[in-house]
Design an enzyme around this catalytic site. Structure first.
Site, mmCIF file in Angstrom:
data_model
loop_
_atom_site.group_PDB
_atom_site.id
_atom_site.type_symbol
_atom_site.label_atom_id
_atom_site.label_comp_id
_atom_site.label_asym_id
_atom_site.label_seq_id
_atom_site.Cartn_x
_atom_site.Cartn_y
_atom_site.Cartn_z
ATOM 1 N N ASP A 69 0.836 -1.211 0.000
ATOM 2 C CA ASP A 69 0.000 0.000 0.000
ATOM 3 C C ASP A 69 0.865 1.254 0.000
ATOM 4 O O ASP A 69 1.956 1.271 0.573
ATOM 5 C CB ASP A 69 -0.913 -0.022 1.232
ATOM 6 C CG ASP A 69 -2.096 0.916 1.069
ATOM 7 O OD1 ASP A 69 -2.345 1.384 -0.060
ATOM 8 O OD2 ASP A 69 -2.771 1.186 2.073
ATOM 9 N N HIS A 104 2.634 3.517 -8.993
ATOM 10 C CA HIS A 104 2.497 2.072 -9.242
ATOM 11 C C HIS A 104 3.741 1.529 -9.952
ATOM 12 O O HIS A 104 4.175 0.414 -9.683
ATOM 13 C CB HIS A 104 1.233 1.793 -10.058
ATOM 14 C CG HIS A 104 -0.036 2.114 -9.313
ATOM 15 N ND1 HIS A 104 -0.271 1.670 -8.035
ATOM 16 C CD2 HIS A 104 -1.136 2.840 -9.662
ATOM 17 C CE1 HIS A 104 -1.457 2.097 -7.633
ATOM 18 N NE2 HIS A 104 -2.002 2.819 -8.596
ATOM 19 N N LEU A 164 11.020 -20.699 -4.898
ATOM 20 C CA LEU A 164 10.091 -19.733 -4.270
ATOM 21 C C LEU A 164 8.747 -19.810 -4.982
ATOM 22 O O LEU A 164 8.682 -19.725 -6.212
ATOM 23 C CB LEU A 164 10.650 -18.310 -4.401
ATOM 24 C CG LEU A 164 9.713 -17.174 -3.963
ATOM 25 C CD1 LEU A 164 9.508 -17.190 -2.436
ATOM 26 C CD2 LEU A 164 10.256 -15.806 -4.388
HETATM 27 C C1 FPP Z 1 -1.941 0.066 -3.440
HETATM 28 O O1 FPP Z 1 -1.477 1.400 -3.395
HETATM 29 C C2 FPP Z 1 -1.414 -0.605 -4.608
HETATM 30 C C3 FPP Z 1 -2.143 -1.145 -5.632
HETATM 31 C C4 FPP Z 1 -3.606 -1.116 -5.695
HETATM 32 C C5 FPP Z 1 -1.487 -1.760 -6.804
HETATM 33 C C6 FPP Z 1 -0.301 -2.618 -6.500
HETATM 34 C C7 FPP Z 1 0.509 -2.724 -7.712
HETATM 35 C C8 FPP Z 1 1.850 -2.713 -7.754
HETATM 36 C C9 FPP Z 1 2.724 -2.707 -6.567
HETATM 37 C C10 FPP Z 1 2.491 -2.658 -9.081
HETATM 38 C C11 FPP Z 1 2.944 -3.871 -9.753
HETATM 39 C C12 FPP Z 1 2.605 -5.181 -9.176
HETATM 40 C C13 FPP Z 1 3.001 -6.339 -9.732
HETATM 41 C C14 FPP Z 1 2.674 -7.626 -9.051
HETATM 42 C C15 FPP Z 1 3.794 -6.377 -10.983
HETATM 43 P P1 FPP Z 1 -2.534 2.583 -3.451
HETATM 44 O O2 FPP Z 1 -2.707 2.989 -4.866
HETATM 45 O O3 FPP Z 1 -3.801 2.162 -2.770
HETATM 46 O O4 FPP Z 1 -1.802 3.690 -2.641
HETATM 47 P P2 FPP Z 1 -2.499 4.848 -1.779
HETATM 48 O O5 FPP Z 1 -3.107 4.178 -0.576
HETATM 49 O O6 FPP Z 1 -1.338 5.707 -1.412
HETATM 50 O O7 FPP Z 1 -3.488 5.536 -2.661
#
Ligand code: FPP
Length: 251
Positions: A17, A34, A128
């Site tokens: 997050d 992201h 893994l």
């Molecule tokens: C949460 O942060 C994150 C996500 C909803 C997306 C997770 C994706 C990645 C880490 C990118 C790539 C992943 C892979 C497996 C290749 P948020 O957007 O909710 O952050 P915020 O709480 O600050 O808004």
């Protein structure tokens, strides 16, 4: 008797997050966060490979994330597609077995094909287990297990009175893996957010204010060190746990 904590978790589960906030703090579009988050995924995988963690489950996209602005969802899909094209070969070379859990049918044909190909290509690996939870929800996982058991009962393969915890566990995602020993959530919120509800029953929880793109090996080591100090009692008393594994008893 269940084991007390060994120093390295066998299975690590992560809520990644804080990507959006990381970008917003830099006055950049959320998708930049992201992208930085995708780099942090590599940091986390490298760490698991180096330390001998055997399974890593990452919450990449929740069932609820489809409700985000269309632009962000579209950009995330493109990011997933590129990550699959870019990373699978190298992960395979390093002995990583990839699998996806969640509602695969909601993704585009292009992404589904790449998910299938990544699983097939890496199926024989064993260093893994990398599990990507995509369009996943913990309640949905439990509901699907209940539905599968109901189908077995209706077909005469199972008696309703034989449904117990083991029967439910056998129908859940990750039935073949040990449950997560350690759960890490970045981004400051202290909640499970419909992640692996069933599987996290006795998992040690660890939270950090750091945003996911800021993740580094030192932070992961802090989490592992904290985990290694904890006494896992699985509902038993401290004395029982100490009797069962004296070398693991608390100082
Ligand atoms: C949460 O942060 C994150 C996500 C909803 C997306 C997770 C994706 C990645 C880490 C990118 C790539 C992943 C892979 C497996 C290749 P948020 O957007 O909710 O952050 P915020 O709480 O600050 O808004």
């Amino acid at each position: 008797m269940p084991p007390t904590s060994a120093s390295v978790p066998r299975h690590l589960a992560v809520i990644m997050d804080g990507n959006g906030r990381w970008a917003e703090r830099r006055r950049r579009p959320r998708i930049i966060g992201h992208r930085a988050g995708a780099r942090a995924v590599n940091v986390c995988i490298d760490f698991c490979l180096e330390r001998g963690v055997r399974a890593l489950t990452l919450f990449a996209f929740s069932s609820e994330n489809w409700g985000r602005p269309q632009e962000e969802v579209g950009a995330l899909m493109k990011l997933f597609m590129n990550a699959l094209d870019r990373e699978v070969e190298e992960l395979n070379r390093r002995g990583v077995r990839i699998r996806f859990i969640g509602e695969r049918e909601r993704f585009s044909a292009g992404i589904r094909e790449r998910m299938d190909a990544a699983e097939n290509q890496t199926r024989a690996n064993s260093r893994l287990d990398l599990v990507i939870a995509a369009s996943y929800g913990g309640r949905q996982d439990i509901a699907l297990a209940a539905r599968a058991l109901a189908i077995d009962v209706a077909a005469g393969r199972l008696r309703a009175e034989d449904i117990d915890e083991a029967a439910i566990a056998s129908k859940m995602a990750l039935a073949d893996l040990p449950p997560p020993d350690l759960f890490i959530r970045t981004g400051g919120d202290q909640r499970i957010s419909n992640f692996l509800l069933w599987q996290l029953a006795y998992t040690e929880l660890w939270f950090t204010e750091l945003l996911w793109p800021e993740l580094d090996a030192a932070t992961l080591q802090l989490a592992i060190d904290d985990y290694a100090r904890r006494e896992r009692r699985f509902g038993l008393t401290s004395a029982q746990v100490a009797d069962a594994a004296p070398e693991n008893s608390p100082a």
